[in-house]
Design a protein around this motif. Structure first.
Motif, PDB file in Angstrom:
ATOM      1  N   TYR A   1       3.970 -55.566   7.839  1.00 27.25           N
ATOM      2  CA  TYR A   1       4.063 -57.076   6.984  1.00 27.25           C
ATOM      3  C   TYR A   1       2.113 -58.044   7.746  1.00 27.25           C
ATOM      4  N   ASN A   2       1.080 -57.474   7.014  1.00 26.26           N
ATOM      5  CA  ASN A   2       0.124 -58.146   7.298  1.00 26.26           C
ATOM      6  C   ASN A   2      -0.430 -59.958   6.714  1.00 26.26           C
ATOM      7  N   VAL A   3      -0.812 -60.695   7.575  1.00 28.33           N
ATOM      8  CA  VAL A   3      -1.268 -62.087   7.751  1.00 28.33           C
ATOM      9  C   VAL A   3      -2.413 -62.552   8.020  1.00 28.33           C
ATOM     10  N   ASP A   4      -3.005 -63.053   6.807  1.00 29.99           N
ATOM     11  CA  ASP A   4      -4.223 -64.075   7.140  1.00 29.99           C
ATOM     12  C   ASP A   4      -3.524 -64.853   6.647  1.00 29.99           C
ATOM     13  N   PHE A   5      -4.180 -65.731   7.694  1.00 27.14           N
ATOM     14  CA  PHE A   5      -3.893 -67.471   7.540  1.00 27.14           C
ATOM     15  C   PHE A   5      -4.933 -68.342   7.211  1.00 27.14           C
ATOM     16  N   LYS A   6      -5.010 -68.904   6.382  1.00 28.94           N
ATOM     17  CA  LYS A   6      -5.706 -70.124   6.518  1.00 28.94           C
ATOM     18  C   LYS A   6      -5.539 -71.225   6.309  1.00 28.94           C
ATOM     19  N   SER A   7      -7.086 -72.195   6.911  1.00 31.09           N
ATOM     20  CA  SER A   7      -6.442 -73.870   7.036  1.00 31.09           C
ATOM     21  C   SER A   7      -6.705 -74.566   6.156  1.00 31.09           C
ATOM     22  N   GLY A   8      -7.295 -74.020   4.998  1.00 32.47           N
ATOM     23  CA  GLY A   8      -7.174 -75.031   3.838  1.00 32.47           C
ATOM     24  C   GLY A   8      -8.360 -73.595   2.291  1.00 32.47           C
TER      25      GLY A   8
ATOM     26  N   SER B   1       0.044 -47.261   1.448  1.00 29.59           N
ATOM     27  CA  SER B   1       1.474 -47.427   1.068  1.00 29.59           C
ATOM     28  C   SER B   1       2.192 -48.617   0.652  1.00 29.59           C
ATOM     29  N   GLU B   2       3.004 -48.012  -0.523  1.00 24.75           N
ATOM     30  CA  GLU B   2       3.830 -49.396  -1.045  1.00 24.75           C
ATOM     31  C   GLU B   2       4.439 -50.195   0.192  1.00 24.75           C
ATOM     32  N   ASN B   3       4.717 -49.530   1.361  1.00 23.11           N
ATOM     33  CA  ASN B   3       5.153 -50.037   2.277  1.00 23.11           C
ATOM     34  C   ASN B   3       5.186 -51.501   3.644  1.00 23.11           C
ATOM     35  N   ASN B   4       3.389 -51.501   2.780  1.00 23.66           N
ATOM     36  CA  ASN B   4       2.762 -52.883   3.292  1.00 23.66           C
ATOM     37  C   ASN B   4       3.083 -53.885   2.684  1.00 23.66           C
ATOM     38  N   GLU B   5       3.330 -55.162   2.733  1.00 23.88           N
ATOM     39  CA  GLU B   5       3.326 -57.080   2.497  1.00 23.88           C
ATOM     40  C   GLU B   5       2.184 -57.535   2.496  1.00 23.88           C
ATOM     41  N   CYS B   6       1.325 -57.573   1.586  1.00 29.23           N
ATOM     42  CA  CYS B   6       0.438 -58.635   2.618  1.00 29.23           C
ATOM     43  C   CYS B   6       0.584 -60.321   1.892  1.00 29.23           C
ATOM     44  N   LEU B   7       0.255 -60.983   2.971  1.00 33.88           N
ATOM     45  CA  LEU B   7       0.933 -62.668   3.209  1.00 33.88           C
ATOM     46  C   LEU B   7      -0.373 -63.836   3.445  1.00 33.88           C
ATOM     47  N   LEU B   8      -0.875 -64.239   2.911  1.00 30.26           N
ATOM     48  CA  LEU B   8      -1.488 -65.578   2.428  1.00 30.26           C
ATOM     49  C   LEU B   8      -0.728 -66.853   3.241  1.00 30.26           C
ATOM     50  N   PHE B   9      -0.996 -67.343   4.340  1.00 29.42           N
ATOM     51  CA  PHE B   9      -0.208 -68.168   4.659  1.00 29.42           C
ATOM     52  C   PHE B   9      -1.676 -69.813   5.005  1.00 29.42           C
TER      53      PHE B   9
ATOM     54  N   LEU C   1      -5.758 -65.647  -5.777  1.00 29.67           N
ATOM     55  CA  LEU C   1      -5.115 -64.460  -5.260  1.00 29.67           C
ATOM     56  C   LEU C   1      -3.548 -64.874  -5.625  1.00 29.67           C
ATOM     57  N   LYS C   2      -3.044 -65.646  -5.858  1.00 29.10           N
ATOM     58  CA  LYS C   2      -1.548 -66.239  -6.509  1.00 29.10           C
ATOM     59  C   LYS C   2      -1.232 -65.463  -7.051  1.00 29.10           C
ATOM     60  N   LYS C   3      -2.133 -64.950  -8.308  1.00 26.39           N
ATOM     61  CA  LYS C   3      -1.925 -64.338  -9.456  1.00 26.39           C
ATOM     62  C   LYS C   3      -2.266 -62.295  -9.038  1.00 26.39           C
ATOM     63  N   SER C   4      -2.965 -61.992  -8.754  1.00 26.78           N
ATOM     64  CA  SER C   4      -2.713 -60.817  -8.591  1.00 26.78           C
ATOM     65  C   SER C   4      -1.304 -60.471  -7.699  1.00 26.78           C
ATOM     66  N   GLU C   5      -1.405 -59.067  -7.539  1.00 21.05           N
ATOM     67  CA  GLU C   5      -0.064 -58.412  -7.612  1.00 21.05           C
ATOM     68  C   GLU C   5       0.214 -57.814  -5.983  1.00 21.05           C
ATOM     69  N   VAL C   6      -1.130 -58.061  -4.905  1.00 22.12           N
ATOM     70  CA  VAL C   6      -1.364 -57.610  -3.431  1.00 22.12           C
ATOM     71  C   VAL C   6      -1.063 -58.881  -3.189  1.00 22.12           C
TER      72      VAL C   6
ATOM     73  N   ASP D   1       1.068 -62.317  -1.149  1.00 23.07           N
ATOM     74  CA  ASP D   1       2.310 -63.623  -1.249  1.00 23.07           C
ATOM     75  C   ASP D   1       1.185 -64.921  -1.716  1.00 23.07           C
ATOM     76  N   VAL D   2       1.151 -65.183  -1.785  1.00 22.57           N
ATOM     77  CA  VAL D   2       0.913 -66.788  -1.118  1.00 22.57           C
ATOM     78  C   VAL D   2       1.422 -67.674  -1.256  1.00 22.57           C
ATOM     79  N   TYR D   3       1.577 -68.350   0.463  1.00 21.36           N
ATOM     80  CA  TYR D   3       2.145 -69.862   0.162  1.00 21.36           C
ATOM     81  C   TYR D   3       1.628 -71.075   1.171  1.00 21.36           C
ATOM     82  N   CYS D   4       1.823 -71.994   0.159  1.00 26.55           N
ATOM     83  CA  CYS D   4       1.051 -73.110   1.023  1.00 26.55           C
ATOM     84  C   CYS D   4       2.108 -74.189   1.162  1.00 26.55           C
ATOM     85  N   GLY D   5       1.466 -74.921   2.293  1.00 24.35           N
ATOM     86  CA  GLY D   5       2.109 -75.964   2.780  1.00 24.35           C
ATOM     87  C   GLY D   5       3.524 -75.516   3.348  1.00 24.35           C
ATOM     88  N   ASN D   6       4.397 -76.626   3.414  1.00 23.61           N
ATOM     89  CA  ASN D   6       5.901 -75.833   3.964  1.00 23.61           C
ATOM     90  C   ASN D   6       6.709 -74.741   3.577  1.00 23.61           C
ATOM     91  N   GLU D   7       5.713 -74.227   2.489  1.00 23.01           N
ATOM     92  CA  GLU D   7       6.241 -73.099   2.161  1.00 23.01           C
ATOM     93  C   GLU D   7       5.815 -72.547   3.116  1.00 23.01           C
TER      94      GLU D   7
END
Length: 308
Positions: free
Chosen positions: A195-202, A226-234, A249-254, A256-262
């Protein structure tokens, strides 16, 4: 200050201790930098408080091993030390160099990322493993080798193979005109999946360059490595549907974007710790900051930024 497994229940004790340590450091810093060089004083006191917080973290880790603290006890203490150090850093930065809205909004966002990452540095789950991100040079070398081996096995003449390799090298020269940094804010593995994560305040309206980089990096992880990698934007803030670059980014296939409480829900899912409940129960900026800082924030309409 008695550092034990229940220290996190003594927020006022921690704040008092760090304020006293900061006062000692500040007196020495003024002697070195004087009253006028406020930027150097701000950097110096910020470093002094961070260093003291790191010392406390080290003691907590050492004692947790010696006394067999639970994972939750370790993380509760680490989070409390981190938050209290933030309170003191904000107070002394404001005393040294009073905040205006842009600097303060940015600072609150900057502090949020390392705070959240504590949940992965000291995860409540047993199966979370931090990993090093790959180097682009290694990825490039691996892919180049695979392609060259493939071309060598195609039924073509040597001249045709050489010509194909020549075109292939030209394409690579365009792609690698600058090194691509594959490191994001956080990389961990669970059950063999990365899992590869990028944090964004806004997400701001001028995020084009950053959006393009994120798309490129995630595409390399998902489609080349590899397809064994998941990219998450917090994302810390709740975002609306009008944010153009975030929607890309949300509509991309690469990504997974989550905001706020998510975002907090996902952090709990992957780390095993309910950080949203911890924040609600323990983070009280307006109660914990000293009165001089709060007066400045109220007079300059900065209190609204005290929100995670």
């Amino acid at each position: 200050m008695n550092i034990n497994r229940r220290l996190y229940e003594q927020k006022e004790v921690i704040l008092h201790y760090l304020r006293d340590r900061a006062a000692e450091s500040y007196g020495e810093i003024i002697k070195i930098h004087g009253e006028r060089d406020f930027k150097k004083r701000a950097r110096a006191i910020n470093k002094a408080i961070k260093d003291k917080a790191q010392t406390l973290r080290t003691i907590i880790i050492q004692r947790s091993i010696a006394q067999s603290w639970s994972k939750t006890e370790i993380l509760n203490n680490i989070l409390m030390i981190t938050y209290c150090s933030y309170v003191i850093m904000i107070e002394y930065r404001n005393r040294t160099w009073p905040y205006e809205y842009m600097a303060f909004a940015r600072r609150i966002g900057e502090l949020w990322e390392p705070f959240c990452k504590n949940c992965f540095d000291f995860p409540a789950r047993d199966d979370v493993e931090l990993v090093e991100p790959p180097l682009f040079s290694e990825v490039r070398e691996q892919l180049q080798q695979e392609i060259r081996e493939y071309i060598e096995n195609i039924s073509l003449s040597e001249l045709e193979k050489n010509q194909l390799l020549k075109y292939y090298d030209k394409v690579w020269s365009l792609v690698t005109s600058g090194e691509i940094k594959l490191e994001l804010d956080l990389h961990f593995r669970i059950d063999g999946k990365n899992y590869n994560v990028d944090f964004k305040s806004g997400f701001q309206s001028n995020e084009k360059g950053n959006t393009n980089r994120l798309l490129l990096v995630a595409s390399i992880y998902k489609n080349i490595l590899s397809e064994n990698n998941e990219c998450l934007l917090f994302v810390r803030t709740e975002e609306d549907d009008n944010n153009h670059y975030l929607q890309i980014l949300k509509k991309s296939e690469v990504w997974d974007v989550y905001c706020g409480n998510e975002t907090y829900s996902q952090i709990e899912t992957y780390s095993g710790f309910d950080i949203a409940s911890w924040i609600a129960a323990n983070i009280e900026w307006e109660k914990d900051l000293d009165q001089d800082t709060l007066t400045h924030f109220n007079e300059n309409d900065l209190v609204k930024y005290l929100s995670w």
